[in-house]
Design a protein around this motif. Sequence first.
Motif, PDB file in Angstrom:
ATOM      1  N   GLU A 137     -24.321 -35.564  14.031  1.00 55.92           N
ATOM      2  CA  GLU A 137     -24.978 -36.736  14.621  1.00 55.92           C
ATOM      3  C   GLU A 137     -24.427 -38.025  14.015  1.00 55.92           C
ATOM      4  O   GLU A 137     -24.189 -38.999  14.717  1.00 55.92           O
ATOM      5  CB  GLU A 137     -26.490 -36.647  14.387  1.00 55.92           C
ATOM      6  N   ALA A 138     -24.186 -38.027  12.712  1.00 53.59           N
ATOM      7  CA  ALA A 138     -23.625 -39.209  12.044  1.00 53.59           C
ATOM      8  C   ALA A 138     -22.214 -39.487  12.568  1.00 53.59           C
ATOM      9  O   ALA A 138     -21.845 -40.649  12.785  1.00 53.59           O
ATOM     10  CB  ALA A 138     -23.610 -39.003  10.530  1.00 53.59           C
ATOM     11  N   ASP A 141     -22.560 -41.048  15.984  1.00 49.62           N
ATOM     12  CA  ASP A 141     -22.996 -42.434  15.826  1.00 49.62           C
ATOM     13  C   ASP A 141     -21.811 -43.329  15.485  1.00 49.62           C
ATOM     14  O   ASP A 141     -21.682 -44.435  16.004  1.00 49.62           O
ATOM     15  CB  ASP A 141     -24.069 -42.555  14.733  1.00 49.62           C
ATOM     16  N   ASP A 142     -20.932 -42.852  14.601  1.00 51.83           N
ATOM     17  CA  ASP A 142     -19.758 -43.639  14.231  1.00 51.83           C
ATOM     18  C   ASP A 142     -18.824 -43.846  15.412  1.00 51.83           C
ATOM     19  O   ASP A 142     -18.286 -44.934  15.607  1.00 51.83           O
ATOM     20  CB  ASP A 142     -19.009 -42.978  13.071  1.00 51.83           C
ATOM     21  N   LEU A 144     -19.687 -43.948  18.566  1.00 52.40           N
ATOM     22  CA  LEU A 144     -20.331 -44.909  19.470  1.00 52.40           C
ATOM     23  C   LEU A 144     -20.234 -46.325  18.920  1.00 52.40           C
ATOM     24  O   LEU A 144     -20.023 -47.280  19.675  1.00 52.40           O
ATOM     25  CB  LEU A 144     -21.783 -44.506  19.716  1.00 52.40           C
ATOM     26  N   LYS A 145     -20.363 -46.491  17.611  1.00 55.71           N
ATOM     27  CA  LYS A 145     -20.226 -47.822  16.998  1.00 55.71           C
ATOM     28  C   LYS A 145     -18.813 -48.354  17.173  1.00 55.71           C
ATOM     29  O   LYS A 145     -18.611 -49.539  17.445  1.00 55.71           O
ATOM     30  CB  LYS A 145     -20.584 -47.764  15.516  1.00 55.71           C
TER      31      LYS A 145
END
Length: 151
Positions: A137-138, A141-142, A144-145
């Motif tokens: 998940e992390a 998230d990266d 997507l950022k």
Amino acid sequence: MSNDTSKGTANILHQFSEYIILQQEYSTQTANELAARSLAKHGVEATPAEVGTWHKLNMAATQGKMDIYAERMEAESSARVVATAMIALAQNASESQFTFEEDVEQDDESDSCHDVDDDRLTIDEIYGYDDPEDNAEAALDDVLKIQERGE
């Protein structure tokens, strides 16, 4: 009150058109206030500022400046790439698990430089969470950022 009881997409277009007429004949503030009042009469609480945001989104869509479907496809594609990479890393890790002693012995026997692949960290090592799903998940998230920043 209007006799028009249309719903769905047709009503969105109708309300957008009525908003534009109000905005042109009076002002943006008046259009926002009257739209907020109409919503309140139908049990929907929205401030005039929120109505202004609604109009901003509608204008972007009518000008071709919004493509939610394309954003979704791009995000899903990136997620697939990350998931594929994570699976490959996991497979590589399970196929080549050496003990520390075996690694040291191999290094001693080899006079050549280290392969770059041998020094790569796994997703779990990079993020350091106990649960592999948290690490995945992390990583997502990266990704997507990075997309948001346009890198």
